[in-house]
Design a protein around this motif. Structure first.
Motif, PDB file in Angstrom:
ATOM      1  N   SER A  55      -5.387  -8.106  -5.157  1.00 13.05           N
ATOM      2  CA  SER A  55      -5.305  -8.599  -6.336  1.00 13.05           C
ATOM      3  C   SER A  55      -4.301  -6.846  -7.755  1.00 13.05           C
ATOM      4  N   THR A  56      -4.684  -6.140  -7.276  1.00 15.18           N
ATOM      5  CA  THR A  56      -4.249  -5.305  -7.922  1.00 15.18           C
ATOM      6  C   THR A  56      -2.921  -4.784  -6.954  1.00 15.18           C
ATOM      7  N   GLY A  57      -2.408  -3.519  -7.435  1.00 17.41           N
ATOM      8  CA  GLY A  57      -1.470  -2.472  -6.732  1.00 17.41           C
ATOM      9  C   GLY A  57      -2.458  -1.529  -5.621  1.00 17.41           C
ATOM     10  N   TRP A  58      -3.758  -1.231  -6.436  1.00 21.73           N
ATOM     11  CA  TRP A  58      -4.538  -0.472  -5.674  1.00 21.73           C
ATOM     12  C   TRP A  58      -4.651  -0.824  -4.515  1.00 21.73           C
ATOM     13  N   THR A  59      -5.162  -2.371  -4.144  1.00 20.57           N
ATOM     14  CA  THR A  59      -5.922  -2.837  -3.048  1.00 20.57           C
ATOM     15  C   THR A  59      -4.778  -3.135  -1.961  1.00 20.57           C
ATOM     16  N   ALA A  60      -4.039  -3.586  -2.967  1.00 21.39           N
ATOM     17  CA  ALA A  60      -2.055  -3.708  -2.232  1.00 21.39           C
ATOM     18  C   ALA A  60      -1.784  -2.925  -1.474  1.00 21.39           C
ATOM     19  N   ALA A  66      -3.177   1.116   5.747  1.00 18.35           N
ATOM     20  CA  ALA A  66      -4.179   0.458   6.723  1.00 18.35           C
ATOM     21  C   ALA A  66      -3.211   0.145   7.697  1.00 18.35           C
ATOM     22  N   GLU A  67      -2.816  -1.455   7.742  1.00 13.17           N
ATOM     23  CA  GLU A  67      -1.588  -1.084   8.228  1.00 13.17           C
ATOM     24  C   GLU A  67      -0.794  -0.302   8.832  1.00 13.17           C
ATOM     25  N   LYS A  68      -0.185   0.856   7.971  1.00 10.69           N
ATOM     26  CA  LYS A  68       0.926   2.103   8.583  1.00 10.69           C
ATOM     27  C   LYS A  68       0.049   2.964   9.649  1.00 10.69           C
ATOM     28  N   TYR A  69      -1.238   3.521   8.987  1.00  8.99           N
ATOM     29  CA  TYR A  69      -1.948   4.154  10.121  1.00  8.99           C
ATOM     30  C   TYR A  69      -2.260   3.759  11.298  1.00  8.99           C
ATOM     31  N   CYS A  70      -2.843   2.168  11.181  1.00  6.50           N
ATOM     32  CA  CYS A  70      -2.925   1.932  12.943  1.00  6.50           C
ATOM     33  C   CYS A  70      -1.571   1.371  13.825  1.00  6.50           C
ATOM     34  N   LYS A  71      -1.100   1.012  12.562  1.00 10.58           N
ATOM     35  CA  LYS A  71       0.580   1.233  13.869  1.00 10.58           C
ATOM     36  C   LYS A  71       1.242   2.294  14.169  1.00 10.58           C
ATOM     37  N   ASP A 329       3.393   8.274  -1.495  1.00  7.63           N
ATOM     38  CA  ASP A 329       4.655   7.679  -0.267  1.00  7.63           C
ATOM     39  C   ASP A 329       5.525   6.556  -1.344  1.00  7.63           C
ATOM     40  N   PRO A 330       6.623   6.378  -1.508  1.00  7.22           N
ATOM     41  CA  PRO A 330       6.925   6.078  -3.067  1.00  7.22           C
ATOM     42  C   PRO A 330       7.469   4.419  -2.583  1.00  7.22           C
ATOM     43  N   ASP A 331       7.119   4.085  -1.911  1.00 12.41           N
ATOM     44  CA  ASP A 331       7.517   2.872  -1.542  1.00 12.41           C
ATOM     45  C   ASP A 331       6.047   2.011  -1.111  1.00 12.41           C
TER      46      ASP A 331
END
Length: 334
Positions: A55-60, A66-71, A329-331
């Motif tokens: 709902s905000t950039g923080w939660t996004a 999380a996805e990046k770390y797991c992968k 991470d700027p992305d």
């Protein structure tokens, strides 16, 4: 002679065939072994991750990191995003049915306490990230320093403005204890170090979005023809607040402090602002530390039950160094 040659050729062909089969069999075994090794790695500790839908950039950015770390670490995981408290409770039930070793939970709010208790009742280790769970005690808890975010703001504001100024305090109603901890710590510390400073009033928006921050601050400015400073509980809310100040051309405001985040959209304004503004570290990549705790405890390693990451004030003086220190991470969508 022809008969002898035929026998010799037949023998050579047989040797070649058997040699070829042997090579194929060894290669098959090597391939199967490699595949098994990969599957074994993927079949390590199963980590369930439940977060709110962005709902905000923080939660996004929480989901992004999380996805990046797991992968990046080839983890065996399942990540789900919830739109509401009921949705998150149902998703937690689904995660439990998958029999993970650990569940990492960023709850929408403390209404998830009952759902969180079902995780523990199922014998699954619970790592609670960021927002707390009311009466339910997780096995492990990791968050930023919410009171520290607030008290550091009082210190920065007094260093910037001195001990006598009028300040508006802006919070977020939907955040529960997090916003309250930041706001209360700011007010308590300000009273301690600058009793002459005047809190003109407390205000709150429903969410921390830029739009809600803009609307809230427009009302604050109308209610306060003279104002020296603004304290708010979030960077994205702070962006809306800065927009309202600029659109109203309010030259009386001399400082704005946002108590938490490190959002790029707010950081971009720090060096270009006509007056001092600052924020404090509460970066969403902390979710990676929570996931690593989950993996570690599933593998039998020990961790402190509670981990609070340091609140660091970010201003024009140290912004570049802070970005480098956390691997900014700027992305990321924050």
């Amino acid at each position: 002679m022809k008969k002898v040659l035929a026998v010799l050729l037949a023998g050579i062909l047989c040797v070649g065939v058997f040699a070829g089969c042997g090579k194929s069999d060894d290669g098959g075994k090597a391939s199967a072994g490699s595949q098994a090794a990969q599957e074994e790695k993927k079949e390590g500790a199963m980590v369930g991750i439940s977060v709110p839908k962005a709902s905000t950039g923080w939660t996004a950015a929480v989901t992004y990191y999380a996805e990046k770390y797991c992968k990046d670490n080839n983890l065996n995981y399942k990540l789900v995003q919830a739109e509401s408290t009921n949705d998150q409770a149902n998703q937690i039930d689904d995660l439990i049915s998958m029999k993970p070793d650990v569940i990492v939970l960023l709850p929408i709010n403390d209404e998830l306490a009952t759902a969180a208790q079902t995780v523990k009742d199922a014998g699954i280790t619970l790592v609670n990230f960021d927002r707390t769970l009311g009466a339910t005690e997780p096995d492990y808890y990791l968050a930023g320093d919410n009171p520290g975010c607030g008290s550091a703001g009082a210190d920065w504001m007094v260093e910037t403005l001195g001990k006598e100024f009028d300040v508006a305090v802006c919070s977020v109603t939907s955040w529960g204890n997090i916003a309250e901890e930041r706001k209360a710590a700011f007010e308590e510390r300000l009273k301690e170090i600058a009793p002459e400073a005047n809190i003109v009033n407390e205000y709150a928006s429903e969410s921390a979005s830029q739009e809600d921050g803009l609307k809230l601050m427009s009302d604050v400015l109308q209610s306060n023809p003279e104002l020296d400073a603004v304290f708010c509980v979030d960077d994205e809310q702070g962006v809306g607040i800065l927009q309202a100040i600029n659109e109203a051309n309010r030259k009386d405001i001399k400082a704005v402090y946002a108590a938490g985040g490190g959002a790029s959209v707010y950081l971009d304004k720090i060096k270009d602002s006509a007056f001092p503004i600052a924020t404090v570290s509460y970066y969403p990549s902390m979710i990676c530390d929570a996931i690593q705790i989950a993996v570690d405890v599933a593998e039998g390693k020990t961790h402190d039950a509670k981990t609070i990451e340091e609140a660091v004030v970010i201003s024009a003086d140290n912004m570049d160094e802070w970005k480098e220190s956390i691997g900014f991470d700027p992305d990321a969508p924050y």
